[in-house]
Design an enzyme around this catalytic site. Structure first.
Site: not given
Ligand code: ADE
Length: 921
Positions: A568, A571, A594, A687
């Site tokens: 999605i 990072g 992540k 931030d």
């Molecule tokens: N993008 C980064 N972290 C996310 C999360 N926890 N849920 C959905 N999109 C994301």
């Protein structure tokens, strides 16, 4: 095509042949086709070509080459290539052709990419080939073509070099620049400011090998008297260098010619030495009025009213002149030195003076002169006349109708009017120990709100007619009733009902006195809620072994429980995926994963897991929840709850205008609650921005992106400051930008920016302004105006978060309480802020007292005279303006029209609408 000379060293010559193309246009070609004979060596040489400024040149050849297979009986002698040579020389003429002097550039063969060219009945393939030649150090060069037995038609030869063309950037001009021969190094070029501009930071551009300008640095700004396109027009001026627009001349000043740095004052108006060019020209004040005296034993008390015209200045003072006259009225002498004046005879700032030490049987005359900062520049003198004026009648005793801890209703008898009608009454009141306030009232009664409980106040009233003001009525003193909840909060517990009653009173107060009261509301709630969290956050960096922190604060997940479904996002350390997490005995849940991409070094792994060690310490519905980590197998992963609507900024941009104010406030409340939790834990986010807030399917907002300095590395908004830090300038408090003073108070500043982002549906804070301009404008006191449709109460909260003095900003606990109040009781709060109490009543604008102040507050001061000239001199009339009205009065720039209209809507329309809708979440 250059002129070509042909050299026949062995075999036959190249022929100059003109053919016709398919459009019947002549094509001049050089052809050679000695494919039957062996050992061909036919040369064609260009004339001398100046290299001009270039060190590296490009040669583009267009030619046809016949395929040997298409010619019968030529195998062995027919070739399908030719050679390209060059020879550098300073001499342009008389150079004999000696093949041995020539350096080979390349062997040229037919390319595969070709276009077809119809030369008579022959279909040939037209090739284009480009070769680099250089570095060339002599003044020029020759090109030569060697045929070794091919069938060639040379159609064109184009010789060129690349340059970064003359350009204008940031008001600096950059000349044509030839790139370096070495394609990896750039040529640094310093720009020259265009006419009427001056250097801020040295303007520079870098010329790249392909003739592109790269990396603009520094800039020039318009000189005084000039704006970007042009000189300031007559009637406009620009007093400071910078890329700002020319401004309309301030009131009572003018400029005739173009490019004025300052506007000249109209006749009778002046600028004091220290007045800035932006200030209106002013004039000396009119005389003081209503001079009265009071003789008491040996003291004379003189009192007067301020002049009706202060000349447009605030530095009003008074001088008293004393004359002692003998029996003859023209036999007078000055007598200030003989008498004692309290506080003194000159430079008085209050409209009163006491005079003592009179001699017996003398006749004294006193003159009071009002002065201001430009009195010296004018011949106009203005002593108060000693003649008694026909003063308006005095108001009698004041009567209290009712009072609460914060308000009082007073009334008085309307004076018997003799000549002139009463325009209004001025009610002066002051805290016995503090400075005073003034109210204008048309009726012989007033309700003064915003008073402090248990405080002594003094009230008096005077009448105004066309002749000026009367003297003040006798003083009325009143002590507001005590409010022990307010006075001794630590000892009293307030039930929620009581708190809400109290809130109503305070809200009314807010409407009357604006920002200050907000603080009161917030303070009150601070006292009610108290602190709920006791744990404190532990910085993982304090662990000698950071893996220890990971063990302590996170759960290890067996990767077999994770199912990755989709990527999605990306990072800093690797991809972000969505997926499912199974936990024995529990329902499977959606998660975001992540990942740490392969090939990392230990430091990257530590930084990656640092965020998990921080997140793992938090447990709050508005903080993104850590499910666990995978560290014992590859890839290393951080697993967090899944937030269906992704990050808040893009979510709002996709749903522009879709939510009610209360829904937006609900989101803000969630973020504030998460931030309160973090600040109670002693964690400073650094931030906080809408891009770092995640939204789930129920519109619940959660704070994410933890990791202190690391988050800033990851944030594309973070820019390097002059001190070397990487900071998201638009979201960061000034003290954090200037000297890295990050604290929960700097997070509160960022929270104000998030409020603005939310209320404007993801607009970029400070729009397209540069970071440097944002810093400068904040320093100069500029603050973002209310977004379109944003209730004043919310904008005031933003302004509160953006106080320069960080200790004056609200605490997150105050913000949560305030927003709770707004959500629980929207109509009350908004009604008191924006709507008339009853039809026909004047609207109550908490922050601004005049159209001028309002324009100042939205940084549109340059249009004050447009509003005044068109008769828009009350906020009520402004609140009814349409965009056409704004255009008609001369606001030409669309951005300015928008800002004004958005603020007008804030003042009135949208709120009325919201009120009617009833605020359904
Ligand atoms: N993008 C980064 N972290 C996310 C999360 N926890 N849920 C959905 N999109 C994301």
């Amino acid at each position: 095509m250059f002129c070509m000379e042909c050299y026949h060293l062995s075999g036959l010559l190249w022929d100059a042949i003109t053919e016709m193309d398919e459009h019947n246009r002549p094509i001049h070609t050089f052809q050679v086709c000695n494919v039957m004979e062996p050992n061909q060596n036919n040369w064609l040489r260009s004339n001398w070509i100046s290299r001009q400024a270039a060190q590296k040149v490009y040669v583009e050849l267009r030619f046809t080459l016949r395929d040997c297979n298409s010619i019968p009986w030529v195998s062995g002698t027919c070739k399908e290539t030719f050679n390209l040579f060059y020879h550098e020389t300073d001499e342009a003429h008389g150079v004999k052709f000696r093949p041995a002097q020539y350096t080979k550039i390349d062997t040229i063969a037919a390319d595969e990419s070709f276009t077809q060219m119809d030369l008579g009945d022959r279909i040939l393939k037209l090739n284009t080939e480009v070769r680099e030649v250089g570095p060339i150090n002599r003044k020029g060069f020759y090109l030569a073509f060697q045929d070794i037995g091919a069938c060639i038609a040379l159609v064109s030869v184009r010789v060129y070099y690349k340059k970064c063309p003359f350009t204008l950037r940031n008001l600096a001009s950059f000349p044509d620049t030839v790139p370096r021969v070495d394609s990896s190094s750039l040529v640094e070029v310093r720009g020259a400011c265009v006419d009427h501009a001056e250097e801020r930071d040295t303007p520079k551009l870098f010329c790249g090998a392909d003739g592109d300008w790269l990396v603009p640095l520094g800039r020039c700004v318009c000189s005084v008297g000039y704006e970007e396109i042009d000189a300031c027009r007559p009637g406009f001026y620009k007093a400071y260098a910078g890329n700002i627009k020319c401004s309309k001349c301030p009131p009572h000043s003018f400029s005739y010619g173009d490019a004025s740095a300052i506007c000249r004052c109209e006749k009778g108006f002046f600028r004091a030495e220290k007045d800035p060019p932006t200030m209106a020209c002013t004039r000396p004040p009119s005389p003081p009025r209503n001079l009265i005296f009071n003789l008491n034993d040996t003291c004379l008390l003189l009192e007067w009213s301020p002049p009706s015209d202060t000349g447009g200045r605030r530095d009003l003072t008074y001088n008293v002149q004393c004359k002692r006259c003998g029996p003859e009225p023209d036999h007078c002498q000055l007598c200030e030195d003989e008498l004692r004046f309290l506080p003194g005879p000159l430079g008085l700032t209050n409209a009163t003076v006491t005079v003592m030490d009179f001699s017996a049987h003398a006749n004294y005359t006193f003159e009071i002169e009002s002065l201001n900062g430009v009195s010296d520049m004018s011949s106009r003198r203005n002593p108060a006349t000693s003649q008694p004026q026909q003063s308006p009648s005095l108001v009698g005793t004041l009567k209290k109708d009712w009072a609460s801890p914060n308000s009082i209703a007073l009334s008085w008898q309307q004076p018997e009017q003799t000549t002139l009608p009463i325009i209004d009454y001025e009610v002066k009141y002051y805290e016995k120990v503090l400075k005073y306030s003034v109210y204008d009232s048309k009726a012989p009664s007033v309700i003064v709100s915003g008073l402090k409980p248990a405080t002594w106040y003094v009230f008096s009233v005077r009448t105004r007619t066309a002749a000026g003001y009367s003297s003040y009525s006798p003083k009325y003193e009143y002590e507001t009733t005590g409010d022990c909840k307010y006075l001794r909060p630590s000892t009293v517990l307030i039930s929620s009902n009581m708190a809400s009653d109290q809130g109503q009173v305070l809200v009314i107060v807010t409407a009357a006195v604006g920002g200050f009261t907000l603080l009161v509301i917030l303070t009150l709630f601070l006292l009610i809620t108290g602190s709920e969290y006791f744990t404190t956050y532990v910085d993982p960096d304090t662990y000698e072994d950071p893996t220890q922190a990971v063990h302590e604060f996170t759960k290890e997940i067996d990767p077999s429980r994770i199912r990755i479904e989709r990527v999605i996002g990306a990072g800093e350390f690797g991809e972000v995926c969505s997926g499912r997490l199974r936990t024995p005995g529990k329902k499977e849940i959606a998660v975001a994963i992540k990942t740490l991409k392969g090939g990392y070094v230990e430091r990257q792994r530590r930084d990656f897991l640092r965020e998990a060690s921080i997140m793992g310490q938090f447990d709050h519905p508005n903080i993104i929840r850590l499910e666990g980590v995978v560290t014992k197998s590859r890839p290393v992963m951080i697993v967090v709850e899944y937030m269906e609507n992704g990050s808040l900024d893009s979510f709002l941009r996709q749903h522009d205008g879709h939510f009610t104010v209360i829904q937006l406030v609900g989101m803000l409340r969630g973020i504030a609650s998460g931030m309160k939790y973090l600040s109670d834990m002693g964690y400073v986010h650094r931030d906080l921005a809408a891009r770092n807030i995640l939204v789930n399917s129920n519109l619940v907002c959660k704070v994410s992106d933890f990791g202190l300095s690391r988050v800033l590395e990851d944030d594309p908004e973070a820019a390097y400051t002059t001190t070397g830090g990487k900071i998201p300038i638009r979201w960061t408090a000034p003290e954090a930008i200037s000297y890295r003073k990050f604290s929960s108070a700097s997070d509160a500043w960022s929270y104000g920016i998030v409020m603005w982002e939310v209320m404007s549906y993801g607009e970029r804070p400070y729009w397209e302004m540069s970071n440097q301009d944002v810093i400068l404008s904040i320093e100069e006191g500029y603050r973002l105006p209310a977004p379109m449709g944003c209730p004043v109460a919310l904008h005031q909260l933003m302004l509160h978060c953006w106080q320069k003095e960080r200790n004056h900003r609200p605490k997150f606990t105050d913000i949560v309480s305030f927003l709770d109040k707004l959500i629980r009781n929207p109509s009350t709060v908004l009604k008191n802020f924006f709507l008339p109490e009853s039809p026909g009543e004047e609207m109550d604008y908490p922050m601004f007292i005049s159209v001028g102040d309002w324009l100042d507050s939205i940084k549109m001061s340059q249009y004050k005279s447009n509003f005044m000239a068109a008769g828009y001199n009350t906020l009520d009339s402004v609140a009814r303006m349409s965009i056409e009205d704004v255009r008609r009065i001369g606001v030409e720039l669309i951005g300015h029209q928008r800002r004004i209209i958005s603020s007008i809507q804030t003042l009135h329309l949208q709120l009325l609408h919201e009120h009617e809708k009833g605020f359904h979440v």
